[in-house]
Design a protein around this motif. Sequence first.
Motif, short mmCIF file in Angstrom:
data_model
loop_
_atom_site.label_atom_id
_atom_site.label_comp_id
_atom_site.label_asym_id
_atom_site.label_seq_id
_atom_site.Cartn_x
_atom_site.Cartn_y
_atom_site.Cartn_z
N GLU A 44 0.84 -1.21 0.00
CA GLU A 44 0.00 0.00 0.00
C GLU A 44 0.87 1.26 0.00
N ILE A 45 2.00 1.20 0.70
CA ILE A 45 2.90 2.33 0.81
C ILE A 45 3.78 2.47 -0.44
N CYS A 46 4.28 1.34 -0.94
CA CYS A 46 5.29 1.35 -2.00
C CYS A 46 4.78 0.94 -3.37
N GLY A 47 3.62 0.36 -3.43
CA GLY A 47 3.21 -0.28 -4.66
C GLY A 47 3.90 -1.63 -4.74
N LYS A 48 3.93 -2.23 -5.89
CA LYS A 48 4.54 -3.56 -6.04
C LYS A 48 5.98 -3.48 -6.54
N ASP A 49 6.57 -2.30 -6.52
CA ASP A 49 7.95 -2.10 -6.96
C ASP A 49 8.91 -2.63 -5.90
N SER A 50 9.56 -3.78 -6.19
CA SER A 50 10.43 -4.42 -5.20
C SER A 50 11.65 -3.55 -4.86
N ASN A 51 12.13 -2.75 -5.82
CA ASN A 51 13.26 -1.86 -5.52
C ASN A 51 12.84 -0.80 -4.51
N LYS A 52 11.67 -0.23 -4.69
CA LYS A 52 11.18 0.77 -3.75
C LYS A 52 10.95 0.14 -2.37
#
Length: 77
Positions: A44-52
């Motif tokens: 919810e905070i980062c989206g599904k971006d694993s780097n983020k």
Amino acid sequence: MFKVFEVDGFCQCENTNNGICISWQKGRFNETQKISFDKARLEEICGKDSNKMAIVAAREMRKFGDYLAENYREYLF
């Protein structure tokens, strides 16, 4: 933001904003720390971006360390 408590020689610190939690044996932080988190909440905070997610997790771990060293040093070492 942080909630810290001790039960039966084990300590836990939870970031109530993002659900990341660290638990460890009192006095043995470096040797026994375990990290847990709610993946859905972090997404919810980062989206599904694993780097983020990795960047956010690393930043949060630094905040945990700073907070615990400043306020709960006796629980760490």
